[in-house]
Write an enzyme that holds these catalytic residues in place. Structure first.
Site, PDB file in Angstrom:
ATOM      1  N   HIS A  14       0.838  -1.198   0.000  1.00 12.71           N
ATOM      2  CA  HIS A  14       0.000   0.000   0.000  1.00 12.71           C
ATOM      3  C   HIS A  14       0.871   1.246   0.000  1.00 12.71           C
ATOM      4  CE1 HIS A  14      -0.321   1.441   4.458  1.00 12.71           C
ATOM      5  NE2 HIS A  14       0.868   0.971   4.226  1.00 12.71           N
ATOM      6  N   CYS A  33       5.111   5.133   5.377  1.00 13.34           N
ATOM      7  CA  CYS A  33       3.978   4.577   4.617  1.00 13.34           C
ATOM      8  C   CYS A  33       3.631   5.449   3.420  1.00 13.34           C
ATOM      9  CB  CYS A  33       2.763   4.374   5.522  1.00 13.34           C
ATOM     10  SG  CYS A  33       2.880   2.849   6.494  1.00 13.34           S
ATOM     11  N   HIS A  41       3.279  -4.805   4.083  1.00 13.56           N
ATOM     12  CA  HIS A  41       3.225  -5.206   5.488  1.00 13.56           C
ATOM     13  C   HIS A  41       2.785  -6.663   5.560  1.00 13.56           C
ATOM     14  CE1 HIS A  41       3.630  -1.146   7.175  1.00 13.56           C
ATOM     15  NE2 HIS A  41       2.821  -0.731   6.211  1.00 13.56           N
ATOM     16  N   ASP A  79      -4.183 -10.835  -0.287  1.00 15.17           N
ATOM     17  CA  ASP A  79      -2.851 -11.433  -0.177  1.00 15.17           C
ATOM     18  C   ASP A  79      -2.026 -11.229  -1.446  1.00 15.17           C
ATOM     19  OD1 ASP A  79      -0.884 -12.824   1.253  1.00 15.17           O
ATOM     20  OD2 ASP A  79      -1.391 -14.695   0.228  1.00 15.17           O
ATOM     21  N   HIS A  80      -0.836 -10.645  -1.269  1.00 17.40           N
ATOM     22  CA  HIS A  80       0.076 -10.321  -2.378  1.00 17.40           C
ATOM     23  C   HIS A  80      -0.534  -9.338  -3.366  1.00 17.40           C
ATOM     24  CE1 HIS A  80       2.175 -13.678  -0.593  1.00 17.40           C
ATOM     25  NE2 HIS A  80       3.240 -13.368  -1.304  1.00 17.40           N
ATOM     26  N   GLU A 126      -0.920  -4.201  11.717  1.00 21.38           N
ATOM     27  CA  GLU A 126      -0.119  -3.814  10.560  1.00 21.38           C
ATOM     28  C   GLU A 126       1.355  -4.119  10.834  1.00 21.38           C
ATOM     29  OE1 GLU A 126      -0.395  -0.007   7.782  1.00 21.38           O
ATOM     30  OE2 GLU A 126       0.905   0.348   9.518  1.00 21.38           O
TER      31      GLU A 126
HETATM   32 NI    NI Z   1       2.571   1.113   5.434  1.00 17.51          NI
END
Ligand code: NI
Length: 136
Positions: A14, A33, A41, A79-80, A126
């Site tokens: 992300h 981030c 993550h 996922d992925h 996270e």
């Molecule tokens: Ni992040």
């Protein structure tokens, strides 16, 4: 009333940023981030449901069924994947852990209700140091 929790994990990429802000301002607000080249993550998800024990099975919910709901509606979608670009329920949302917990809740609340249990809490880690809990 009894509670049961299922743990699942997924990895996702992300970026937290506001397009109207420059990289410097995004870095100031969102820290690492906001990296323009994305990052990932290792998320850990705890889903807690509540209800009564079925006297026939001794179960509140069959964990195999709960696992299937979580995999089909959450894990396989995330996922992925890149949360900003390819996860339908995160569209038009900042990809924060808070919004992720809310999005996951919206995905699984009804299927869990259809199994005769009540969703109590979606908890998302996270990092090892930060987690969010959403109670609807
Ligand atoms: Ni992040």
């Amino acid at each position: 009333m009894i509670f049961i929790t299922r743990r699942e994990t997924f990895n996702a990429a992300h970026r937290l940023f506001r397009p109207e802000w420059d990289d410097e301002k995004n870095l100031q607000v969102f820290g690492k981030c906001s990296n323009p080249n994305w990052h990932g993550h290792n998320y850990v998800l705890y889903v807690t449901v509540k209800g009564d024990v079925d006297p026939k099975t001794g179960f509140l919910i069959n964990l195999k069924d709960l696992s299937k709901i979580l995999n089909e509606n959450v894990v396989e979608k995330l996922d992925h994947k890149n949360m900003n670009l390819e996860v339908d329920f995160m569209e038009n949302r900042m990809s924060s852990t808070e919004n992720l917990a809310i999005g996951i809740w919206e995905q699984i609340e009804k299927p869990i209700r259809d199994l005769g249990a009540v969703l109590h809490c979606v908890k998302v880690y996270e990092t090892e140091k930060n987690y969010v809990e959403y109670f609807g």
